[in-house]
Design a protein around this motif. Structure first.
Motif, PDB file in Angstrom:
ATOM      1  N   SER A  89      -1.350 -39.698   2.164  1.00 57.12           N
ATOM      2  CA  SER A  89      -2.205 -40.707   1.086  1.00 57.12           C
ATOM      3  C   SER A  89      -1.762 -40.559   0.041  1.00 57.12           C
ATOM      4  O   SER A  89      -1.237 -39.764  -0.566  1.00 57.12           O
ATOM      5  CB  SER A  89      -3.425 -40.006   1.968  1.00 57.12           C
ATOM      6  OG  SER A  89      -3.894 -39.916   3.556  1.00 57.12           O
TER       7      SER A  89
ATOM      8  N   ARG B 255      -8.523 -46.580   2.673  1.00 57.05           N
ATOM      9  CA  ARG B 255      -9.574 -45.629   3.180  1.00 57.05           C
ATOM     10  C   ARG B 255     -10.543 -45.423   2.258  1.00 57.05           C
ATOM     11  O   ARG B 255     -11.613 -45.799   2.538  1.00 57.05           O
ATOM     12  CB  ARG B 255      -8.832 -44.319   2.981  1.00 57.05           C
ATOM     13  CG  ARG B 255      -7.792 -44.496   3.958  1.00 57.05           C
ATOM     14  CD  ARG B 255      -7.989 -44.349   5.818  1.00 57.05           C
ATOM     15  NE  ARG B 255      -8.631 -44.976   5.880  1.00 57.05           N
ATOM     16  CZ  ARG B 255      -7.812 -46.115   6.751  1.00 57.05           C
ATOM     17  NH1 ARG B 255      -7.174 -46.677   6.794  1.00 57.05           N
ATOM     18  NH2 ARG B 255      -9.299 -47.513   7.182  1.00 57.05           N
TER      19      ARG B 255
ATOM     20  N   HIS C 129       5.347 -45.192  -2.537  1.00 62.80           N
ATOM     21  CA  HIS C 129       5.180 -45.179  -0.938  1.00 62.80           C
ATOM     22  C   HIS C 129       6.685 -44.581   0.087  1.00 62.80           C
ATOM     23  O   HIS C 129       6.316 -44.165   0.809  1.00 62.80           O
ATOM     24  CB  HIS C 129       5.304 -47.174  -0.685  1.00 62.80           C
ATOM     25  CG  HIS C 129       4.369 -47.617   0.892  1.00 62.80           C
ATOM     26  ND1 HIS C 129       5.548 -48.254   1.439  1.00 62.80           N
ATOM     27  CD2 HIS C 129       3.390 -47.731   1.440  1.00 62.80           C
ATOM     28  CE1 HIS C 129       5.525 -48.298   2.686  1.00 62.80           C
ATOM     29  NE2 HIS C 129       4.031 -48.195   3.001  1.00 62.80           N
TER      30      HIS C 129
ATOM     31  N   TRP D 161      -3.670 -40.361   9.276  1.00 64.85           N
ATOM     32  CA  TRP D 161      -3.454 -39.836   8.388  1.00 64.85           C
ATOM     33  C   TRP D 161      -4.803 -37.605   7.826  1.00 64.85           C
ATOM     34  O   TRP D 161      -5.332 -37.764   8.850  1.00 64.85           O
ATOM     35  CB  TRP D 161      -4.281 -40.011   6.815  1.00 64.85           C
ATOM     36  CG  TRP D 161      -5.766 -40.496   7.022  1.00 64.85           C
ATOM     37  CD1 TRP D 161      -6.632 -40.192   6.486  1.00 64.85           C
ATOM     38  CD2 TRP D 161      -5.863 -42.412   8.095  1.00 64.85           C
ATOM     39  NE1 TRP D 161      -7.480 -41.355   7.275  1.00 64.85           N
ATOM     40  CE2 TRP D 161      -7.686 -42.127   8.146  1.00 64.85           C
ATOM     41  CE3 TRP D 161      -5.561 -43.230   8.649  1.00 64.85           C
ATOM     42  CZ2 TRP D 161      -8.405 -43.163   8.822  1.00 64.85           C
ATOM     43  CZ3 TRP D 161      -5.898 -43.998   8.842  1.00 64.85           C
ATOM     44  CH2 TRP D 161      -7.671 -44.004   9.579  1.00 64.85           C
TER      45      TRP D 161
ATOM     46  N   ARG E  24      -5.295 -53.123   5.964  1.00 63.44           N
ATOM     47  CA  ARG E  24      -5.327 -51.653   6.863  1.00 63.44           C
ATOM     48  C   ARG E  24      -5.568 -51.029   6.549  1.00 63.44           C
ATOM     49  O   ARG E  24      -6.789 -50.525   6.746  1.00 63.44           O
ATOM     50  CB  ARG E  24      -4.906 -52.398   7.629  1.00 63.44           C
ATOM     51  CG  ARG E  24      -5.121 -53.511   8.475  1.00 63.44           C
ATOM     52  CD  ARG E  24      -4.822 -53.873  10.204  1.00 63.44           C
ATOM     53  NE  ARG E  24      -5.863 -52.952  11.080  1.00 63.44           N
ATOM     54  CZ  ARG E  24      -5.139 -52.025  11.313  1.00 63.44           C
ATOM     55  NH1 ARG E  24      -3.621 -51.886  11.436  1.00 63.44           N
ATOM     56  NH2 ARG E  24      -6.543 -51.606  12.010  1.00 63.44           N
ATOM     57  N   GLN E  25      -4.920 -50.370   4.795  1.00 63.05           N
ATOM     58  CA  GLN E  25      -4.712 -49.360   4.738  1.00 63.05           C
ATOM     59  C   GLN E  25      -5.704 -48.282   3.345  1.00 63.05           C
ATOM     60  O   GLN E  25      -5.403 -46.741   2.983  1.00 63.05           O
ATOM     61  CB  GLN E  25      -2.955 -48.437   4.460  1.00 63.05           C
ATOM     62  CG  GLN E  25      -2.235 -49.382   5.072  1.00 63.05           C
ATOM     63  CD  GLN E  25      -2.548 -48.357   7.138  1.00 63.05           C
ATOM     64  OE1 GLN E  25      -2.425 -49.320   7.524  1.00 63.05           O
ATOM     65  NE2 GLN E  25      -2.243 -47.471   7.112  1.00 63.05           N
TER      66      GLN E  25
ATOM     67  N   TYR F 194      -5.165 -45.085  -0.313  1.00 63.56           N
ATOM     68  CA  TYR F 194      -4.777 -45.298   0.265  1.00 63.56           C
ATOM     69  C   TYR F 194      -4.007 -44.789   1.242  1.00 63.56           C
ATOM     70  O   TYR F 194      -3.049 -43.464   1.284  1.00 63.56           O
ATOM     71  CB  TYR F 194      -3.707 -46.798   0.007  1.00 63.56           C
ATOM     72  CG  TYR F 194      -4.610 -48.086  -0.130  1.00 63.56           C
ATOM     73  CD1 TYR F 194      -4.522 -49.035  -0.194  1.00 63.56           C
ATOM     74  CD2 TYR F 194      -5.248 -47.685  -1.682  1.00 63.56           C
ATOM     75  CE1 TYR F 194      -4.833 -50.266   0.181  1.00 63.56           C
ATOM     76  CE2 TYR F 194      -5.893 -48.977  -2.328  1.00 63.56           C
ATOM     77  CZ  TYR F 194      -5.686 -49.889  -1.708  1.00 63.56           C
ATOM     78  OH  TYR F 194      -6.289 -50.919  -1.430  1.00 63.56           O
ATOM     79  N   ALA F 195      -3.805 -44.736   2.502  1.00 63.25           N
ATOM     80  CA  ALA F 195      -3.256 -43.761   4.055  1.00 63.25           C
ATOM     81  C   ALA F 195      -1.735 -45.016   3.830  1.00 63.25           C
ATOM     82  O   ALA F 195      -2.408 -46.115   4.263  1.00 63.25           O
ATOM     83  CB  ALA F 195      -3.861 -43.170   5.258  1.00 63.25           C
ATOM     84  N   LYS F 196      -0.943 -44.019   4.268  1.00 66.10           N
ATOM     85  CA  LYS F 196       0.134 -44.619   4.315  1.00 66.10           C
ATOM     86  C   LYS F 196       0.874 -45.452   6.046  1.00 66.10           C
ATOM     87  O   LYS F 196       0.771 -46.788   5.940  1.00 66.10           O
ATOM     88  CB  LYS F 196       1.796 -43.736   4.282  1.00 66.10           C
ATOM     89  CG  LYS F 196       3.053 -45.276   4.437  1.00 66.10           C
ATOM     90  CD  LYS F 196       4.230 -44.066   4.294  1.00 66.10           C
ATOM     91  CE  LYS F 196       5.196 -44.703   4.161  1.00 66.10           C
ATOM     92  NZ  LYS F 196       6.763 -44.111   3.270  1.00 66.10           N
ATOM     93  N   GLY F 197       0.348 -44.637   6.621  1.00 64.31           N
ATOM     94  CA  GLY F 197       0.301 -45.018   8.286  1.00 64.31           C
ATOM     95  C   GLY F 197      -0.961 -45.297   9.124  1.00 64.31           C
ATOM     96  O   GLY F 197      -2.382 -44.922   8.560  1.00 64.31           O
ATOM     97  N   GLU F 198      -0.763 -45.139  10.170  1.00 58.41           N
ATOM     98  CA  GLU F 198      -2.340 -45.433  10.784  1.00 58.41           C
ATOM     99  C   GLU F 198      -2.674 -43.752  11.385  1.00 58.41           C
ATOM    100  O   GLU F 198      -4.338 -43.386  11.480  1.00 58.41           O
ATOM    101  CB  GLU F 198      -1.659 -46.648  12.592  1.00 58.41           C
ATOM    102  CG  GLU F 198      -1.145 -47.243  12.216  1.00 58.41           C
ATOM    103  CD  GLU F 198      -2.287 -48.374  11.827  1.00 58.41           C
ATOM    104  OE1 GLU F 198      -3.494 -48.309  12.102  1.00 58.41           O
ATOM    105  OE2 GLU F 198      -1.663 -49.166  10.622  1.00 58.41           O
TER     106      GLU F 198
ATOM    107  N   PHE G 263       0.808 -51.664   0.253  1.00 58.11           N
ATOM    108  CA  PHE G 263       0.530 -50.107   1.079  1.00 58.11           C
ATOM    109  C   PHE G 263       0.132 -51.079   2.685  1.00 58.11           C
ATOM    110  O   PHE G 263       0.154 -50.846   4.084  1.00 58.11           O
ATOM    111  CB  PHE G 263      -0.567 -48.986   0.965  1.00 58.11           C
ATOM    112  CG  PHE G 263      -0.816 -48.118   0.696  1.00 58.11           C
ATOM    113  CD1 PHE G 263      -0.435 -47.101   1.068  1.00 58.11           C
ATOM    114  CD2 PHE G 263       0.083 -47.992  -0.957  1.00 58.11           C
ATOM    115  CE1 PHE G 263       0.456 -46.071   0.717  1.00 58.11           C
ATOM    116  CE2 PHE G 263       0.527 -47.108  -1.868  1.00 58.11           C
ATOM    117  CZ  PHE G 263       0.891 -46.176  -1.421  1.00 58.11           C
TER     118      PHE G 263
END
Length: 486
Positions: free
Chosen positions: A125, A152, A117, A186, A149-150, A180-184, A146
């Protein structure tokens, strides 16, 4: 901390490599296919180059775990990481299931996911490949690292195969890949992964093309094809052209889809459990930069062979952590003789002993294959002595192995300087005549010679495993590359 240049292949514990060599927020895409806590040992399978003989094997890795100091240390690292949610989760799981193999495995994975992370860019991602053995626990760990909400996708990779007689449950024929995406924001290159619509689907939307899609009664389909569902069917035939014999090898098309969808040309792709190198192969093919990490010399040697043969010099990389000079080679020999044996056999163009676990090698540490009489493939034997003390009886033992197993050529490799008596013993075996000239039947080769860029006197060698397929590099354009928002 320094930022590693593009295309790095590391030998070592991925936790140490991540902490020491991979900078914060420097990676665009992570794919990891870690051990599954299957409580099994996995062997790499291969045949001799001419295809004759029974399948042979070498132990690739041991997927068994036990609670101990390393697992306790990993939990302490998690506590000190500052991720309170992960700390609370790991303590709760420990209370629920106890200090056992599963808890040791989860501690190993959790501390590494914290580091993964960290190195991931805010737009990056992570795709974690696992099976039902621990997937339910790993998703909780990913949620804690993560954020819920991250998440996907949960992608199901389907495969098939023969069942077992007397089976008492449905066949287990799928793996899970968590994205999983790290941020809002991707990367998702939707047009890079579209699949053509079936003829039936197109027929149902014969209203015609409007804008970028075909319009039907109540829906619009994209004229470029559909976005794949979250269940994927990619096969890798056990005897097919792609298969290299590695026990957990994944199809290249599986990794190509992930790399194409979740990264852009020039991005950095990281695989911290790179095994036989399918992820780095896909990254190389699609024009990405890459970092691969593995803890066995067997994997590192197989990846180097795969890239060298597949790209014919078009792929460049730096291998880090393998012996680079005589001093580091001697250190490996002293610290881990088994890994030293694997490294030196691969370095000399051979293959480590094809028997499985350490020990019980019947005097054989490796093999090499060479072109013999009438173009036939012949097998030579390697004996490796990692210790500081060698003597003529060790060379004599190799001669006995050659006689016992019918090998015309033998290679005695040692870290120490051989004695005059050893040289005399080797010379007593004479020469063999081949169409490529005369060669010592038994010869001694040292680390000093290796790092003087010298080579054993041998006939032309033959690749000891399946030859990697020639890779046709595709243009790296990706129409429709975009950043998707929640």
């Amino acid at each position: 901390m320094r930022t590693a240049p593009a295309n790095q292949l590391y030998y070592g514990d991925n936790l140490d490599v991540l902490r020491d060599h991979v900078a914060t927020e420097s990676v665009d895409l992570i794919y990891l296919d870690p051990p599954f806590n299957s409580n099994a040992s996995y062997n790499i399978l291969f045949k001799s180059p001419d295809g004759a003989g029974a399948d042979a094997s070498i132990e690739a890795f041991d997927d068994t775990w036990a609670w101990g100091p390393a697992a306790s240390a990993a939990l302490m690292d998690i506590t000190e990481s500052g991720n309170h949610s992960l700390h609370v989760l790991m303590q709760a799981i420990r209370t629920a299931i106890g200090e056992n193999a599963m808890m040791a495995y989860l501690a190993m994975m959790a501390v590494r996911l914290v580091e993964l992370h960290r190195v991931l860019k805010p737009t990056g991602s992570l795709f974690l490949h696992c099976d039902p053995t621990a997937s339910h626990y790993l998703k909780l760990v990913l949620d804690a690292v993560f954020g819920v909400r991250q998440f996907r996708n949960e992608i199901v990779w389907l495969y098939t195969g023969p069942g077992s007689p007397g089976v008492r449950q449905f066949l287990r024929k799928h793996d899970t890949i968590f994205w999983y995406a790290k941020g809002e924001t991707w990367t998702f290159n939707v047009d890079a992964v579209r699949q053509p619509h079936s003829a039936k689907t197109k027929a149902n939307y014969k209203g015609g093309l409007v804008g970028s899609g075909f319009v039907g009664a109540d829906h619009v389909i994209h004229d470029g094809g559909k976005v794949p569902e979250d269940w994927w069917e990619f096969a890798i035939a056990p005897r097919g052209k792609e298969y290299l014999g590695y026990p957990t090898q994944k199809p290249i098309k599986l990794l190509e889809r992930i790399v194409a969808a979740a990264s852009n040309p020039g991005d950095v792709v990281l695989d911290p459990f790179c095994g036989c190198g399918t992820a780095v192969d896909a990254a190389q093919k699609l024009g990405r930069r890459w970092i691969g990490i593995d803890i066995t010399h067997l994997s590192i040697g197989l990846i180097e062979k795969r890239l060298t043969e597949g790209y014919r010099g078009a792929a460049t990389w730096q291998t880090i952590g393998v012996p680079a000079d005589r001093e580091s080679a001697e250190r490996l020999a002293a610290d881990d003789p088994h890994q030293f044996q694997q490294w030196i056999a691969l370095k000399l163009g051979g293959w480590p002993w094809k028997g499985g676990k350490k020990g019980g090698d019947r005097g054989v540490d490796g093999y090499f294959y060479y072109v013999g009489a009438n173009g036939q493939t012949e097998t030579g034997v390697i004996s490796v002595k990692a210790g500081a003390h060698v003597n003529p009886s060790m060379v004599r033992d190799l001669g006995r192995v050659m006689a016992r197993d019918g090998h015309a050529l033998g290679l005695f490799v040692c870290a120490a300087t051989p004695t005059r008596g050893m040289a005399d013993e080797a010379a007593s075996h004479g020469l063999i005549q081949t169409e490529f000239g005369r060669f010592p039947a038994l010869q001694i080769f040292t680390l000093a010679e290796l790092f003087q860029d010298r080579h054993p006197r041998l006939p032309p060698l033959v690749s000891p495993n399946r030859r990697a397929s020639r890779v046709e590099v595709r243009p790296s354009h990706q129409p429709g590359s975009q950043r998707e928002l929640l």
